[in-house]
Design a protein around this motif. Structure first.
Motif, short mmCIF file in Angstrom:
data_model
loop_
_atom_site.label_atom_id
_atom_site.label_comp_id
_atom_site.label_asym_id
_atom_site.label_seq_id
_atom_site.Cartn_x
_atom_site.Cartn_y
_atom_site.Cartn_z
N THR A 91 0.91 -1.15 -0.13
CA THR A 91 0.04 0.23 -0.06
C THR A 91 0.88 1.23 0.08
N ALA A 92 0.66 2.10 -1.10
CA ALA A 92 1.48 2.99 -1.22
C ALA A 92 0.83 4.04 -2.31
N VAL A 93 1.53 5.01 -2.28
CA VAL A 93 1.19 6.00 -3.72
C VAL A 93 2.42 5.82 -4.45
N TYR A 94 2.14 5.34 -5.64
CA TYR A 94 3.01 4.88 -6.78
C TYR A 94 3.32 5.74 -7.83
N TYR A 95 4.78 6.07 -7.78
CA TYR A 95 5.23 7.28 -8.70
C TYR A 95 6.03 6.78 -9.89
N CYS A 96 5.64 7.30 -11.25
CA CYS A 96 6.62 7.11 -12.38
C CYS A 96 7.32 8.10 -12.62
N ALA A 97 8.67 7.77 -12.84
CA ALA A 97 9.82 8.89 -13.06
C ALA A 97 10.55 8.60 -14.33
N LYS A 113 14.67 13.33 -12.73
CA LYS A 113 14.20 14.75 -12.74
C LYS A 113 12.61 15.03 -13.19
N SER A 114 12.19 13.93 -13.73
CA SER A 114 10.69 14.13 -13.98
C SER A 114 9.77 13.23 -13.34
N TRP A 115 8.66 13.49 -12.84
CA TRP A 115 7.96 12.62 -11.70
C TRP A 115 6.45 12.85 -12.41
N GLY A 116 5.67 11.82 -12.17
CA GLY A 116 4.21 11.99 -12.35
C GLY A 116 3.57 12.46 -11.02
N GLN A 117 2.21 12.41 -11.11
CA GLN A 117 1.51 12.99 -9.82
C GLN A 117 1.24 11.79 -8.80
N GLY A 118 1.38 10.57 -9.22
CA GLY A 118 1.22 9.45 -8.37
C GLY A 118 0.01 8.75 -8.65
N THR A 119 -0.17 7.66 -8.29
CA THR A 119 -1.66 6.84 -8.31
C THR A 119 -1.59 6.11 -6.97
#
Length: 125
Positions: A91-97, A113-119
């Motif tokens: 369980t967590a917020v998952y981020y793409c980078a 250096k680039s990140w998504g908003q998380g899901t």
């Protein structure tokens, strides 16, 4: 910078599977190593998985190895995290980078250096 948008999170039960997707835009997708990170409440962000530009190399945190699979579709500028045998501790917020360049291994979040908003992914017991 490349723009990243995650999707696919949700509420599942322990043992279930979930598939996260990250769509990239704005730059040449194949210039970037792609990674997935996660952050649970009250904890620091941690590395989950990474994939090289061609997809020939992948890397996983020990906590997800054997259960999660990272893949990418360069024609669609998309990276996928397939998660199986989910546990409540996932369980967590998952981020793409996205990491521009050829640094490998690429487990440190400071390299990206680039990140998504998380899901949000929530796994109930």
């Amino acid at each position: 910078q490349v723009q990243l948008v995650e999707s696919g999170g949700g509420l599942v039960q322990a043992g279930d599977s979930l598939r996260l997707s990250c769509a990239a835009s704005g730059r040449t997708f194949t210039d970037y190593i792609m990674g997935w990170f996660r952050q649970a409440p009250g904890k620091e962000r941690e590395f989950a998985a990474a994939i090289s530009q061609s997809g020939s190399r992948t890397d996983y945190a020990d906590s997800v190895k054997g259960r999660f699979t990272i893949s990418r579709d360069n024609a669609k500028s998309t990276v996928i995290l397939a998660m199986n045998s989910l546990k409540p501790e996932d369980t967590a917020v998952y981020y793409c980078a996205a990491l521009y360049g050829f640094t490998w291994p690429a487990q440190s979040g400071y390299l990206y250096k680039s990140w998504g908003q998380g899901t949000q992914v929530t796994v109930s017991s």
